[in-house]
Design an enzyme around this catalytic site. Structure first.
Site, PDB file in Angstrom:
ATOM      1  N   TYR A 136      10.531  46.628  75.299  1.00  0.00           N
ATOM      2  CA  TYR A 136      11.892  47.141  75.513  1.00  0.00           C
ATOM      3  C   TYR A 136      12.009  47.785  76.891  1.00  0.00           C
ATOM      4  O   TYR A 136      12.945  47.501  77.644  1.00  0.00           O
ATOM      5  CB  TYR A 136      12.236  48.150  74.420  1.00  0.00           C
ATOM      6  CG  TYR A 136      13.579  48.817  74.615  1.00  0.00           C
ATOM      7  CD1 TYR A 136      14.762  48.123  74.358  1.00  0.00           C
ATOM      8  CD2 TYR A 136      13.666  50.137  75.052  1.00  0.00           C
ATOM      9  CE1 TYR A 136      16.000  48.732  74.545  1.00  0.00           C
ATOM     10  CE2 TYR A 136      14.896  50.747  75.239  1.00  0.00           C
ATOM     11  CZ  TYR A 136      16.058  50.043  74.983  1.00  0.00           C
ATOM     12  OH  TYR A 136      17.278  50.648  75.170  1.00  0.00           O
ATOM     13  N   SER A 182      18.520  51.950  80.348  1.00  0.00           N
ATOM     14  CA  SER A 182      18.066  53.020  79.461  1.00  0.00           C
ATOM     15  C   SER A 182      17.125  53.919  80.240  1.00  0.00           C
ATOM     16  O   SER A 182      16.516  53.489  81.235  1.00  0.00           O
ATOM     17  CB  SER A 182      17.329  52.427  78.251  1.00  0.00           C
ATOM     18  OG  SER A 182      16.613  53.419  77.545  1.00  0.00           O
TER      19      SER A 182
END
Length: 257
Positions: A167, A154
């Site tokens: 995350y 990501s």
């Protein structure tokens, strides 16, 4: 909006592709696209009913697919799935290691269960897939076939975003792991790559500040669609065997962060 489809024909004919996190989103769309381009696709996720629906759609379009309900955090179950793939189709030569979860919270909220869930799925689950399918990839490469391991990271791996600490940490692990794996596996002709998409607005974001930030972003710009990611993954696998597109960050043109 212009179609994301750029590839034509069946450049992935003869390939056996495994897609984890395939029950929804870019995993499901990528599985469909790989099948359209000629690959036999095995879809992995926990939600069997969604996988069955995906397989029906692929087969209705003339493709070939198999659904295996697997929790990738269960190492034994993933290994069993890898053995089943070998029994049905032979060794997998394309693995889209895509299962993951994004849970956003301030660190002082001490949502330790959410921390652990992200670590278990984004890191341990990813490693379980690598452990189970790496022998497939190395065998395929040794036979002179293309062999691809594509991990989903990501932009959060490199961006500093408040409340994304856990995350982002898991995604930074994935991005750097991929760089390191290339050192060992590239010389064996296994292509290792990561995609780092811009972040979408997932249903499971419960933090109100983060939800508003992401909703405002999506309102203001043309965001990425799952089909954009799918076409990128397909292209990475379709280029000649000696070409390794190693790390691709995919952002909406107008996204500044």
């Amino acid at each position: 909006m212009m179609s994301a489809a750029l590839l034509t024909g069946t450049p992935l004919a003869g390939r056996v592709a495994v897609v984890s996190g395939a029950s929804s989103g870019m995993g499901a769309v990528t599985a469909q696209r790989l099948a359209e381009l000629g690959a036999t696709v095995v879809v992995l996720a926990r939600r069997k009913e969604r996988l069955d629906g995906l397989v029906k759609n692929i087969e209705a379009a003339g493709g070939s697919a198999l659904a295996l309900a697997v929790d990738v955090t269960d190492r034994g179950a993933v290994q069993t799935a890898a053995d089943q793939v070998a029994d049905y189709f032979g060794k997998a030569d394309l693995v889209f290691n895509n299962a993951g979860v994004q849970l956003v919270s301030g660190i002082e909220e001490l949502k330790v269960d959410e921390w652990q869930r992200q670590i278990d799925l984004n890191i341990s689950g990813l490693m379980n897939v690598i452990a189970a399918f790496l022998p497939h990839l190395t065998d395929s490469a040794a036979q002179g076939k293309p062999a691809d391991l594509i991990n989903t990271s990501s932009i959060a791996a490199t961006r500093i975003l408040e409340k994304f600490s856990i995350y982002s940490g898991t995604k930074a692990y994935i991005s750097h792991l991929t760089r390191l794996l290339r050192v060992e596996l590239g010389r064996k002709m296994v292509r290792v790559a990561t995609i780092e998409p811009g972040t979408e607005l997932p249903d499971h974001v419960t933090d109100p500040d983060t939800s508003k930030l992401m909703a405002d972003l999506i309102h203001d710009i043309d965001v990425l669609q799952s089909a954009d990611i799918a076409e990128t993954v397909a292209f990475m696998a379709a280029v000649p065997r000696h070409v390794n597109l190693t790390e691709i960050t995919i952002l909406p043109t107008a996204q500044a962060i």
